[in-house]
Motif scaffolding. Structure first.
Motif, PDB file in Angstrom:
ATOM      1  N   ASN A 184       0.865  -1.176   0.000  1.00  0.00           N
ATOM      2  CA  ASN A 184       0.000   0.000   0.000  1.00  0.00           C
ATOM      3  C   ASN A 184       0.901   1.225   0.000  1.00  0.00           C
ATOM      4  O   ASN A 184       1.423   1.639   1.048  1.00  0.00           O
ATOM      5  N   ILE A 185       1.129   1.790  -1.171  1.00  0.00           N
ATOM      6  CA  ILE A 185       2.054   2.910  -1.307  1.00  0.00           C
ATOM      7  C   ILE A 185       1.563   4.112  -0.526  1.00  0.00           C
ATOM      8  O   ILE A 185       2.328   4.797   0.154  1.00  0.00           O
ATOM      9  N   ASN A 186       0.279   4.357  -0.616  1.00  0.00           N
ATOM     10  CA  ASN A 186      -0.378   5.398   0.189  1.00  0.00           C
ATOM     11  C   ASN A 186      -1.849   5.032   0.284  1.00  0.00           C
ATOM     12  O   ASN A 186      -2.237   3.917  -0.065  1.00  0.00           O
ATOM     13  N   ASP A 187      -2.656   5.964   0.764  1.00  0.00           N
ATOM     14  CA  ASP A 187      -4.078   5.656   0.952  1.00  0.00           C
ATOM     15  C   ASP A 187      -4.827   5.459  -0.356  1.00  0.00           C
ATOM     16  O   ASP A 187      -5.960   4.973  -0.345  1.00  0.00           O
ATOM     17  N   SER A 188      -4.225   5.825  -1.481  1.00  0.00           N
ATOM     18  CA  SER A 188      -4.958   5.775  -2.744  1.00  0.00           C
ATOM     19  C   SER A 188      -4.275   4.913  -3.813  1.00  0.00           C
ATOM     20  O   SER A 188      -4.708   4.917  -4.962  1.00  0.00           O
ATOM     21  N   MET A 189      -3.227   4.135  -3.447  1.00  0.00           N
ATOM     22  CA  MET A 189      -2.503   3.388  -4.472  1.00  0.00           C
ATOM     23  C   MET A 189      -1.889   2.122  -3.874  1.00  0.00           C
ATOM     24  O   MET A 189      -1.349   2.144  -2.762  1.00  0.00           O
ATOM     25  N   THR A 226      -6.787   2.712  -4.940  1.00  0.00           N
ATOM     26  CA  THR A 226      -7.541   2.176  -3.811  1.00  0.00           C
ATOM     27  C   THR A 226      -8.349   3.300  -3.176  1.00  0.00           C
ATOM     28  O   THR A 226      -8.049   4.478  -3.355  1.00  0.00           O
ATOM     29  N   GLY A 227      -9.371   2.907  -2.438  1.00  0.00           N
ATOM     30  CA  GLY A 227     -10.207   3.898  -1.772  1.00  0.00           C
ATOM     31  C   GLY A 227     -11.114   4.614  -2.752  1.00  0.00           C
ATOM     32  O   GLY A 227     -11.093   4.359  -3.966  1.00  0.00           O
ATOM     33  N   ASP A 229     -11.467   4.765 -10.862  1.00  0.00           N
ATOM     34  CA  ASP A 229     -10.751   3.587 -10.374  1.00  0.00           C
ATOM     35  C   ASP A 229      -9.939   3.022 -11.536  1.00  0.00           C
ATOM     36  O   ASP A 229     -10.483   2.793 -12.621  1.00  0.00           O
ATOM     37  N   TRP A 230      -8.667   2.776 -11.323  1.00  0.00           N
ATOM     38  CA  TRP A 230      -7.818   2.356 -12.436  1.00  0.00           C
ATOM     39  C   TRP A 230      -6.858   1.260 -11.999  1.00  0.00           C
ATOM     40  O   TRP A 230      -6.568   1.082 -10.818  1.00  0.00           O
TER      41      TRP A 230
END
Length: 812
Positions: free
Chosen positions: A349-354, A411-412, A417-418
Motif C-alpha cells: 500500500n504505497i499510500n491511501d490511494s494506491m 484504492t479507496g 478507479d484504475w
C-alpha cells in the motif's frame, strides 16, 4: 511408507488428536477470524449481498460487480463434495466438463465454447484457470484436488483484458485459504469412507508464529477403486477351431496354419487396478509475512501426486451378458503424475490511494500414462484378424512454466478507479507419445504405429494491460479496458515417426525403451520444427448503473483471445478471437437474504480452433488443428437465484443456449469417429465430413440446477440438516459431427442427497451422502468404432455411477 500414505496418516491423526475446541457457526469458514464469533459468522453467512469477489482484480461486493461471475463459497464446496474442477459444473451456468481418457485430462466448455482436444504440449484452453492469481496452463491441472480452498469464482464471458490469453470464454479463479496472523492456532480435519472402497482424509491448521508471521498447513488424500470391471476373455473369445478358420481366411495366413497360434487369454487384464480409480494426495504449506500495515507477502508451496488410473470409454450398448461398467481390456491402466508449484503474492500500500502488487508462480509437472484406446470394442477372431489392439501411451511428459505479473491500482474512493499492469509467462515442455496399433491382438501384424517425440516446445507470452472505471455520477459508471498480448511458440526438433511397413523387420508393438528409426521399421513421417509469433489486442467497454439501492444493470462489449501456434509438419494455425455482447442485472431482496443475477449474451467467434487426432492420406496419424471459417455464433441466457435465511438455503442455477451454430468447416476429421466418408486430396485428411452450421457440443438448450437445505434444531442443541440438489439438462451433442443418438447425451436428471448432524458446540459433525441417487448413466463424450461387418459401435466417457459414504469432521 510412501508420501501419500504419510499424508493419509497425518490427516487421520489430526482428525482424532486432542484439541481445544471452540464454538462456531457450522457455516463459518475456519480461516476467517469471525468464525470464532458465532454471531459475526452467522451475520456474514446470512447476508448474501455482502459476498465479495476479485473478478476486477480488486475486492468488490458481488452484487456491485458488473461482471457475470459465480462465487462459490468454501461451505458450498464442502456440502456439494466438490473435489475437482469437473464437480463445479452443476454450480455454474453454462459450464461443462469433459473427461479425456487417453491423456487423463478434463477439458472445459463455458457458454458453448470449448475444445475437447485441448491436450497437446501447449494445451491452450478456452477457459483459463488461475490459483491465487497465478495462471495454470496445463489441462492436467483441472484434474487436481481442490485442497483447502477459500472459494472459487467463475467469470463467464471473455476476460481478455484483465486476465489475459486463453480466457476466450471465461476464467476460473481459485482462492486458497491463507494463514491468519491474529487468530491463534485453529484448524479442521475430516475423514470419510464410501462404496468402491472409497476413503479420504484432509486436514488444515493455522500456525501463528509471531505478531508478523503465520503459516498454514493443509494435507489431503482421496482414493477409491475403479468403476470399470474387467471382462472375462474366456467367455468371449472364439474356440481354437474357430480361430484357425478365421486365420486361414485372412491375408496374413498365406493359406496355411504354419504360423498360427491361439489367442492367449492371459494378454487380457483381469486383475489389478481398474480404470476410473482415484489415488491422489496433495499438501500445501503457506506463509504470510506482514511486517507493517502497508506490506504483506503470501507465499505457498504445493505438492500433488496422482497414482490413480485413466477413465475408460465404455460401449454404449454392452455385449450380451456383459455388465455396463465393464470392458474387455488388453492394456492395463497406468497414471503417474507429480506436480510441484510455488505461488507468491506481494502487496504494497504505497499510500491511501494506491497499491502495488507482484504475483509470481512456478510449476513443474511430470507425467506418464497408459490407456487402452481400442477400449475392448472388437473381439478378435484370431490373433491377427478382426480385433484391434491399440495402446495410447505417454512415455514421458514434462512441463515447466513460470509467470510474473505486476500491477498498480487505485484504492479507496476515487472519481476514476484504475489498474495498470504487465505480465510475462513462459513454458518449456517435452513429450513422447507412442501409439502401437496391431491387427487382431498385440501379437498380430502391424496395422500402423507411431511415436511422437517433441523434445522442446516453448511458449513465451508478454502483455501490457490497463482498465479504468469512471464514476460519471453517484449511480452511473463507465469502464474501458485494453490489453496488448504477444505470443511466441516454437517447436524445436519435433519428429513424428510412422511405420514404414518393412517386411524384413519384426512386427512387434513399439516399447517405451525403443527409439524409433529405420532399423526397427520406422520412418520420419513429419518434422515439426516451426515458430509462431503474433500480437493481439483485446478490449472492454462497459456501462453500469444503480437502479435502486439493491439493484444494478450493466451492458458490455468485450473480447477474448487465444493465440495460434504450430502443429504437425511444422504448419501454423491462426489465433482465435471472441467478441461478446452482454446485458446483465443484479438484485438483492429481503435485506440481502435473496439475490437474483441474470445475463443475456451474444458471442461472435472468429477462427475457432478445433483440434483432433487424424489420419493423413498416406496412412500416418497426427494431431490436426483447423480454424473454423466465418463466424461461430452463440446466443444464451443465464440466471442465478439464491435465498438464505438462518435455517433455509435455496439456489436455482439456470442456463439456456438456444443458438450455438458452428461456422464454416468443410473438412473436419477425427480418429475418434471411424466410418466418416473419404475425403478429397486437397483436404489432407483420409476421412472427413462437412460440419458447417452444426450445433456446438456440450451446450444443452436448457440446464437447471436446484439446491435446497433446511436446518432442524434438536432438543440437545445439535442441528440436523438435510440437503438435496438436482440438475436437469436437455439433450446435447457430444461432438461437432452431430451424428445421431450415439453422438448425443439425451435429456437427464442427476440428484444428490445428504444429511448432516452438527453437535451442539460445533466441535464435530457427521455427514451421510448419496451422489447420483438414480444411478444415471451420463455421457460426457463420444466416439465410434467401425466393426469388421461394417457396423458402427459407439463408446462414451461417463460421469460416475451412484456413490455414497459418510464423513466425520472436527473443528479445533
Amino acid at each position: 511408507m510412501n508420501l501419500r500414505h504419510k499424508l493419509l496418516y497425518v490427516a487421520m491423526s489430526l482428525a482424532f488428536a486432542p484439541a481445544t475446541l471452540y464454538a462456531a457457526d457450522q457455516d463459518a469458514t475456519v480461516q476467517n477470524p469471525s468464525s470464532r464469533n458465532p454471531e459475526a459468522a452467522d451475520k456474514k453467512v446470512q447476508n448474501l449481498d455482502a459476498v465479495s469477489v476479485t473478478a476486477t482484480k480488486r475486492d468488490t461486493p458481488l452484487q456491485k460487480t458488473p461482471v457475470a461471475v459465480t462465487a462459490i463459497t468454501v461451505d458450498t464446496l464442502d456440502r456439494e463434495r466438490v473435489m475437482t474442477v469437473q464437480d463445479l459444473t452443476k454450480l455454474v451456468p453454462g459450464l461443462q466438463g469433459t473427461s479425456q481418457g487417453d491423456h487423463g485430462v478434463v477439458t472445459l466448455t463455458l457458454r458453448g465454447i470449448g475444445n475437447d482436444s485441448a491436450k497437446t504440449e501447449y494445451a491452450d484452453p478456452e477457459v483459463a484457470t488461475f490459483v491465487d492469481g497465478v495462471y495454470a496452463p496445463r489441462a492436467e491441472a483441472a484434474s487436481g484436488l481442490l485442497l483447502d480452498m477459500d472459494g472459487v469464482e467463475v467469470l463467464r464471458g471473455p476476460q481478455g483484458t484483465l486476465w489475459g490469453r486463453n480466457s476466450t470464454a471465461g476464467a476460473i479463479s481459485f482462492q486458497t485459504a491463507k494463514p491468519d496472523i491474529g487468530a491463534g492456532f485453529y484448524g479442521n480435519a475430516q475423514i470419510e469412507a464410501g462404496n468402491y472402497n472409497q476413503i479420504g482424509s484432509r486436514a488444515a491448521f493455522n500456525l501463528p508464529i509471531s505478531n508478523t508471521f503465520a503459516m498454514r498447513v493443509a494435507v489431503v488424500h482421496e482414493q477409491h477403486d475403479g468403476y470399470v470391471d474387467y471382462q472375462n476373455p474366456s467367455s468371449q473369445l472364439p474356440t481354437v477351431a474357430q480361430q484357425q478358420q478365421a486365420y486361414l481366411a485372412s491375408s496374413a495366413s498365406g493359406g496355411t496354419l504354419a504360423n498360427f497360434k491361439p489367442i492367449d487369454p492371459g494378454q487380457y487384464v483381469q486383475r489389478g487396478d481398474k480404470y476410473n480409480a482415484q489415488d491422489q494426495s496433495a499438501a500445501r504449506v503457506s506463509a504470510l509475512w506482514q511486517p507493517s500495515d502497508s506490506f504483506k507477502w503470501n507465499l505457498s508451496y504445493e505438492y500433488f501426486v496422482d497414482r490413480g488410473t485413466p477413465s475408460m470409454s465404455l460401449m454404449q450398448t454392452p455385449r450380451q451378458g456383459q455388465d455396463f461398467w465393464s470392458a474387455l481390456i488388453d492394456t492395463a491402466p497406468y497414471l503417474h503424475r507429480t506436480s510441484n508449484t510455488v505461488r507468491s503474492r506481494m502487496d504494497w500500500n504505497i499510500n491511501d490511494s494506491m497499491q502495488l502488487s507482484y504475483i509470481a508462480g512456478y510449476n513443474s509437472y511430470s507425467g506418464k500414462s497408459d490407456f487402452d484406446q481400442d477400449v475392448g470394442v472388437s473381439v478378435p477372431t484370431s490373433f491377427t484378424t478382426n480385433g484391434v489392439y491399440q495402446d495410447d501411451r505417454t512415455n514421458d511428459s514434462n512441463y515447466k512454466n513460470w509467470s510474473q505479473e505486476i500491477n498498480l491500482k487505485s484504492t479507496g474512493p476515487q472519481t476514476v478507479d484504475w489498474i495498470l499492469g504487465a505480465y510475462y509467462g513462459y513454458e518449456n515442455n517435452d513429450i513422447r507419445f507412442d501409439i502401437p496399433i496391431m491387427n487382431g491382438t498385440r501379437y498380430g501384424t502391424v496395422s500402423w504405429q507411431g511415436s511422437f517425440i517433441q523434445p522442446k516446445e516453448t511458449v513465451e507470452s508478454y502483455a501490457l494491460f490497463g482498465q479504468a472505471t469512471w464514476h460519471l455520477s453517484d449511480h452511473w459508471r463507465l469502464t474501458g479496458g485494453l490489453r496488448w498480448s504477444h505470443d511466441d511458440k516454437e517447436n524445436k526438433g519435433g519428429i513424428n515417426w510412422g511405420w514404414a511397413y518393412d517386411p524384413t523387420v519384426p512386427q512387434v508393438p513399439i516399447s517405451p525403451d525403443v527409439y524409433p528409426d529405420p532399423s526397427n521399421g520406422f520412418a520420419i513421417s513429419q518434422r515439426n520444427t516451426a515458430k509462431y509469433s503474433k500480437s493481439k489486442p483485446t478490449w472492454l467497454i462497459r456501462l453500469d448503473t444503480d437502479i435502486s439501492e439493491n439493484g444494478m444493470l450493466y451492458a458490455s462489449v468485450s473480447t477474448g483471445y487465444k493465440s495460434g501456434g504450430t502443429q504437425d509438419a511444422g504448419t501454423l494455425y491462426k489465433p482465435e478471437s471472441l467478441t461478446n455482447y452482454e446485458v446483465g442485472s443484479k438484485f438483492a431482496f429481503f435485506d440481502g437474504h435473496m439475490t437474483w443475477n441474470t445475463a443475456i449474451y451474444y458471442e461472435d467467434f472468429k477462427n475457432f480452433q478445433l483440434s483432433a487426432p487424424i489420419v493423413y492420406p498416406d496412412g500416418n496419424h497426427g494431431l490436426g488443428f483447423s480454424n473454423v471459417g466465418g463466424s461461430t455464433k452463440v446466443l444464451g441466457f443465464e440466471s442465478e437465484l439464491a435465498y438464505q435465511q438462518k435455517d433455509d438455503r435455496f439456489n436455482l442455477i439456470f442456463s439456456a443456449i438456444p443458438k450455438k451454430k458452428l461456422g464454416t468447416l468443410i473438412y473436419a476429421g477425427s480418429n475418434d469417429y471411424q466410418g466418416l466418408p473419404a475425403c478429397p486430396p486437397q483436404s489432407n485428411l483420409a476421412n472427413c465430413m462437412n460440419v458447417t452450421g452444426n450445433d456446438l457440443p456440450h451446450a444443452p438448450d436448457v440446464s437447471l440446477t436446484g439446491i435446497y437445505e433446511h436446518t432442524f434444531h434438536l432438543g440437545n442443541g445439535g442441528r440436523l440438516t438435510p440437503r438435496a440438489s438436482a440438475q436437469y439438462q436437455s439433450s446435447q451433442w457430444l461432438s461437432y459431427f452431430n451424428l445421431g443418438s450415439g453422438d448425443k447425451q439425451k435429456a437427464y436428471v442427476r440428484g444428490d442427497l445428504s444429511l448432516r448432524y452438527s453437535e451442539p458446540g460445533d466441535k464435530w459433525w457427521v455427514n451421510a451422502y448419496v451422489q447420483n441417487v438414480s444411478d444415471e448413466k451420463t455421457r460426457t463424450s463420444a466416439g465410434r468404432f467401425q466393426m469388421s461387418d461394417g457396423s458402427l459401435q459407439y463408446v462414451s466417457q461417463y460421469l460416475a455411477p451412484r456413490t455414497y459414504g459418510v464423513q466425520v469432521g472436527v473443528w479445533f
